[in-house]
Design an enzyme around this catalytic site. Structure first.
Site, PDB file in Angstrom:
ATOM      1  N   TYR A  60      11.690  23.587  -1.432  1.00 35.58           N
ATOM      2  CA  TYR A  60      10.748  22.936  -0.519  1.00 35.58           C
ATOM      3  C   TYR A  60      10.710  23.610   0.853  1.00 35.58           C
ATOM      4  CZ  TYR A  60      10.824  18.934  -3.779  1.00 35.58           C
ATOM      5  OH  TYR A  60      10.747  18.122  -4.877  1.00 35.58           O
ATOM      6  N   PRO A 226       5.205   8.814  -6.068  1.00 33.14           N
ATOM      7  CA  PRO A 226       5.008   7.368  -6.303  1.00 33.14           C
ATOM      8  C   PRO A 226       3.735   6.842  -5.640  1.00 33.14           C
ATOM      9  CG  PRO A 226       6.721   7.732  -4.648  1.00 33.14           C
ATOM     10  CD  PRO A 226       6.392   9.086  -5.238  1.00 33.14           C
ATOM     11  N   LEU A 227       3.260   7.567  -4.618  1.00 30.11           N
ATOM     12  CA  LEU A 227       2.016   7.164  -3.949  1.00 30.11           C
ATOM     13  C   LEU A 227       0.862   8.086  -4.335  1.00 30.11           C
ATOM     14  CD1 LEU A 227       3.530   6.461  -0.398  1.00 30.11           C
ATOM     15  CD2 LEU A 227       2.840   4.768  -2.129  1.00 30.11           C
ATOM     16  N   GLY A 230      -0.446  10.004  -1.626  1.00 26.86           N
ATOM     17  CA  GLY A 230      -1.095   9.214  -0.576  1.00 26.86           C
ATOM     18  C   GLY A 230      -2.320   8.455  -1.070  1.00 26.86           C
ATOM     19  N   LEU A 231      -2.829   8.806  -2.265  1.00 24.05           N
ATOM     20  CA  LEU A 231      -4.011   8.111  -2.800  1.00 24.05           C
ATOM     21  C   LEU A 231      -3.780   6.618  -2.925  1.00 24.05           C
ATOM     22  CD1 LEU A 231      -5.663   9.866  -5.889  1.00 24.05           C
ATOM     23  CD2 LEU A 231      -6.714   9.293  -3.693  1.00 24.05           C
ATOM     24  N   LEU A 232      -2.529   6.241  -3.269  1.00 25.37           N
ATOM     25  CA  LEU A 232      -2.230   4.821  -3.500  1.00 25.37           C
ATOM     26  C   LEU A 232      -1.889   4.060  -2.218  1.00 25.37           C
ATOM     27  CD1 LEU A 232      -0.241   5.118  -6.869  1.00 25.37           C
ATOM     28  CD2 LEU A 232      -2.345   3.801  -6.522  1.00 25.37           C
ATOM     29  N   GLY A 234      -4.199   3.617   0.095  1.00 22.98           N
ATOM     30  CA  GLY A 234      -5.462   3.027   0.539  1.00 22.98           C
ATOM     31  C   GLY A 234      -6.097   3.772   1.702  1.00 22.98           C
ATOM     32  N   LYS A 235      -5.412   4.811   2.207  1.00 23.19           N
ATOM     33  CA  LYS A 235      -5.963   5.423   3.421  1.00 23.19           C
ATOM     34  C   LYS A 235      -7.168   6.320   3.161  1.00 23.19           C
ATOM     35  CE  LYS A 235      -2.597   9.230   3.852  1.00 23.19           C
ATOM     36  NZ  LYS A 235      -1.541   9.761   4.706  1.00 23.19           N
TER      37      LYS A 235
HETATM   38  N1  LIG Z   1      10.926  16.843  -9.151  1.00 23.34           N
HETATM   39  C1  LIG Z   1       9.714  17.299  -8.919  1.00 23.34           C
HETATM   40  O1  LIG Z   1       9.167  18.136  -9.666  1.00 23.34           O
HETATM   41  C2  LIG Z   1       8.991  16.781  -7.700  1.00 23.34           C
HETATM   42  C3  LIG Z   1       7.620  17.067  -7.506  1.00 23.34           C
HETATM   43  C4  LIG Z   1       7.028  16.536  -6.378  1.00 23.34           C
HETATM   44  C5  LIG Z   1       7.746  15.762  -5.495  1.00 23.34           C
HETATM   45  N2  LIG Z   1       9.071  15.517  -5.699  1.00 23.34           N
HETATM   46  C6  LIG Z   1       9.899  14.673  -4.800  1.00 23.34           C
HETATM   47  O2  LIG Z   1       9.330  13.391  -4.750  1.00 23.34           O
HETATM   48  C7  LIG Z   1       9.061  13.041  -3.397  1.00 23.34           C
HETATM   49  C8  LIG Z   1       7.848  12.137  -3.338  1.00 23.34           C
HETATM   50  O3  LIG Z   1       6.681  12.823  -3.751  1.00 23.34           O
HETATM   51  P1  LIG Z   1       5.580  13.279  -2.715  1.00 23.34           P
HETATM   52  O4  LIG Z   1       6.137  13.167  -1.344  1.00 23.34           O
HETATM   53  O5  LIG Z   1       5.108  14.617  -3.122  1.00 23.34           O
HETATM   54  O6  LIG Z   1       4.361  12.308  -2.993  1.00 23.34           O
HETATM   55  P2  LIG Z   1       4.062  10.790  -2.597  1.00 23.34           P
HETATM   56  O7  LIG Z   1       5.300  10.092  -2.253  1.00 23.34           O
HETATM   57  O8  LIG Z   1       3.212  10.269  -3.687  1.00 23.34           O
HETATM   58  O9  LIG Z   1       3.134  10.957  -1.338  1.00 23.34           O
HETATM   59  C9  LIG Z   1       3.652  11.312  -0.102  1.00 23.34           C
HETATM   60  C10 LIG Z   1       2.522  11.345   0.933  1.00 23.34           C
HETATM   61  O10 LIG Z   1       1.944  10.053   1.047  1.00 23.34           O
HETATM   62  C11 LIG Z   1       1.603   9.796   2.390  1.00 23.34           C
HETATM   63  N3  LIG Z   1       2.282   8.573   2.809  1.00 23.34           N
HETATM   64  C12 LIG Z   1       3.551   8.208   2.568  1.00 23.34           C
HETATM   65  N4  LIG Z   1       3.788   6.986   3.069  1.00 23.34           N
HETATM   66  C13 LIG Z   1       2.635   6.573   3.624  1.00 23.34           C
HETATM   67  C14 LIG Z   1       2.238   5.391   4.284  1.00 23.34           C
HETATM   68  N5  LIG Z   1       3.094   4.365   4.464  1.00 23.34           N
HETATM   69  N6  LIG Z   1       0.975   5.297   4.745  1.00 23.34           N
HETATM   70  C15 LIG Z   1       0.086   6.305   4.556  1.00 23.34           C
HETATM   71  N7  LIG Z   1       0.404   7.455   3.946  1.00 23.34           N
HETATM   72  C16 LIG Z   1       1.666   7.587   3.476  1.00 23.34           C
HETATM   73  C17 LIG Z   1       2.053  10.990   3.214  1.00 23.34           C
HETATM   74  O11 LIG Z   1       0.873  11.770   3.312  1.00 23.34           O
HETATM   75  P3  LIG Z   1       0.393  12.608   4.553  1.00 23.34           P
HETATM   76  O12 LIG Z   1       0.992  13.933   4.306  1.00 23.34           O
HETATM   77  O13 LIG Z   1      -1.069  12.553   4.334  1.00 23.34           O
HETATM   78  O14 LIG Z   1       0.860  11.980   5.822  1.00 23.34           O
HETATM   79  C18 LIG Z   1       3.045  11.685   2.311  1.00 23.34           C
HETATM   80  O15 LIG Z   1       3.062  13.062   2.525  1.00 23.34           O
HETATM   81  C19 LIG Z   1       8.899  14.388  -2.697  1.00 23.34           C
HETATM   82  O16 LIG Z   1       9.026  14.314  -1.305  1.00 23.34           O
HETATM   83  C20 LIG Z   1       9.973  15.181  -3.373  1.00 23.34           C
HETATM   84  O17 LIG Z   1      11.237  14.894  -2.812  1.00 23.34           O
HETATM   85  C21 LIG Z   1       9.672  16.006  -6.813  1.00 23.34           C
END
Ligand SMILES: NC(=O)c1ccc[n+]([C@@H]2O[C@H](COP(=O)([O-])OP(=O)(O)OC[C@H]3O[C@@H](n4cnc5c(N)ncnc54)[C@H](OP(=O)(O)O)[C@@H]3O)[C@@H](O)[C@H]2O)c1
Length: 329
Positions: A60, A226-227, A230-232, A234-235
């Site tokens: 990362y 899990p979000l 960010g799609l989930l 609502g923003k």
């Molecule tokens: N093992 C794997 O292959 C793999 C792959 C992907 C990710 N991961 C791990 O899983 C973690 C979670 O996945 P992810 O971060 O990619 O996706 P995510 O949790 O689905 O989405 C994160 C994004 O959602 C937005 N967000 C989070 N909280 C929010 C809130 N309260 N209000 C509005 N927007 C919010 C932020 O977007 P903005 O950037 O727009 O602010 C953030 O960058 C990663 O950080 C990583 O550690 C693992």
């Protein structure tokens, strides 16, 4: 620091808060967490909110290792109060030395672990995860190398990521048969205690094989995206395109293909219950006993503060049935 409820990571002895912080935004170009200042502000807010479980990977950041470096620097002086999960096994284009395409090999794992420890500025990794299956290396070699890291005190627990159901079962049975003394199975060597896979209301494929396997073998699930980026939250609904947000800056195609009708219905569902979309996205995942911690990523302190509260909604059976209709399994 507020306390979050804890869950066991599968049937291991490790307890993790139900909300963790995914750290793939640390060092990501174009985010406020690209810099040490932005990253530290986010980590400080997380710890203040009780989010003490951090998931990163050597891959990362704008260059390999950057997220680990920023996380390690931000946690300096607080190492004993937090849990660090990191990963190895994606192609770092030589940053961990030549890998010969076998990043689950003993040769590679030892080098990758040493490099992660150095970048994180710590003597131990709480959860060391194989980021993706390595088709070039037999899983017994990978498990044996990880077992050695556990015995050497460099790693506490090990997990896998992006495994299919059969791979989860295969690794479990190989671990049971390796005859080591470390680990939790009682008879075998160190076993994988966690599975990190994509899982959300919008991506439920995990429910077919990996979730049942995790239940059977006592493996804790750490859902990623899990979000759904960010799609989930609502923003983006109603055509909103917040400046600097991930989907606007780097993943436009997800906005083009998103199931907007279902997301609009989801928004209405949340408003009717007086909760946010994020509350429902987190709390729904936590209705699954296999899920140990929701490790959403964040870029801003207010996001992580909100997410630290997002586990509190308790859905009824009718709520769950309606969510199944909106986002079919
Ligand atoms: N093992 C794997 O292959 C793999 C792959 C992907 C990710 N991961 C791990 O899983 C973690 C979670 O996945 P992810 O971060 O990619 O996706 P995510 O949790 O689905 O989405 C994160 C994004 O959602 C937005 N967000 C989070 N909280 C929010 C809130 N309260 N209000 C509005 N927007 C919010 C932020 O977007 P903005 O950037 O727009 O602010 C953030 O960058 C990663 O950080 C990583 O550690 C693992």
């Amino acid at each position: 620091m507020s306390d979050l409820p804890l869950r066991r990571l599968g049937r291991s002895g490790l307890s993790v808060p139900v909300v963790g912080l995914g750290c793939n935004n640390l060092g990501r170009t174009g985010t406020v967490t690209e810099t040490a200042e932005g990253a530290t502000a986010l980590i400080d807010a997380a710890i203040d909110a009780g989010v003490t479980f951090f998931d990163t990977a050597d891959a990362y950041g704008a260059r390999p290792g950057l997220s680990e470096e920023l996380l390690g620097a931000a946690l300096r002086g607080r190492r004993d109060d937090v849990l660090i999960a990191t990963k190895f096994g994606l192609d770092l284009h030589g940053a961990n030395g030549q890998d010969f395409g076998a990043r689950g090999s003993r040769r590679y794992i030892v080098r990758a672990a040493e490099a992660s420890l150095r970048r994180l500025g710590t003597d131990w990794i709480d959860l060391y995860q194989l980021h993706a299956p390595d088709p070039a290396t037999p899983i017994d070699e990978t498990l044996a190398a990880l077992d050695d890291l556990v015995r050497a005190g460099k790693v506490r627990y090990v997990g896998h990521s992006n495994f299919r159901g059969w791979q989860v079962a295969d690794a479990e049975h190989v671990a049971r048969g390796t005859g080591g003394a470390v680990g939790n199975s009682g008879t075998g060597g160190t076993r994988f205690v966690s599975a990190q896979n994509k899982y959300s209301l919008l991506a439920r494929g995990l429910e077919r094989e990996v979730l049942p396997a995790a239940r059977e073998y006592g493996i804790g699930v750490l859902p990623y995206h899990p979000l759904e980026n960010g799609l989930l939250t609502g923003k983006y609904t109603g055509g909103a395109r917040p400046d600097g947000s991930r989907l606007v800056t780097t993943k436009q195609q997800l906005l083009d293909t998103a199931p907007w009708a279902a997301l609009d219905r989801f928004g209405t569902f949340c408003r009717e219950r007086g909760v946010t979309e994020t509350d429902v996205a987190f709390s729904w995942l936590l209705t699954r006993p296999e899920v140990s911690s929701v490790i959403a990523g964040a870029t801003r302190p207010e996001q992580v503060r909100g997410n630290a509260q997002a586990w509190t909604w308790t859905p009824t059976a009718e709520d769950l049935a309606e969510l199944d209709e909106i986002f079919p399994a």
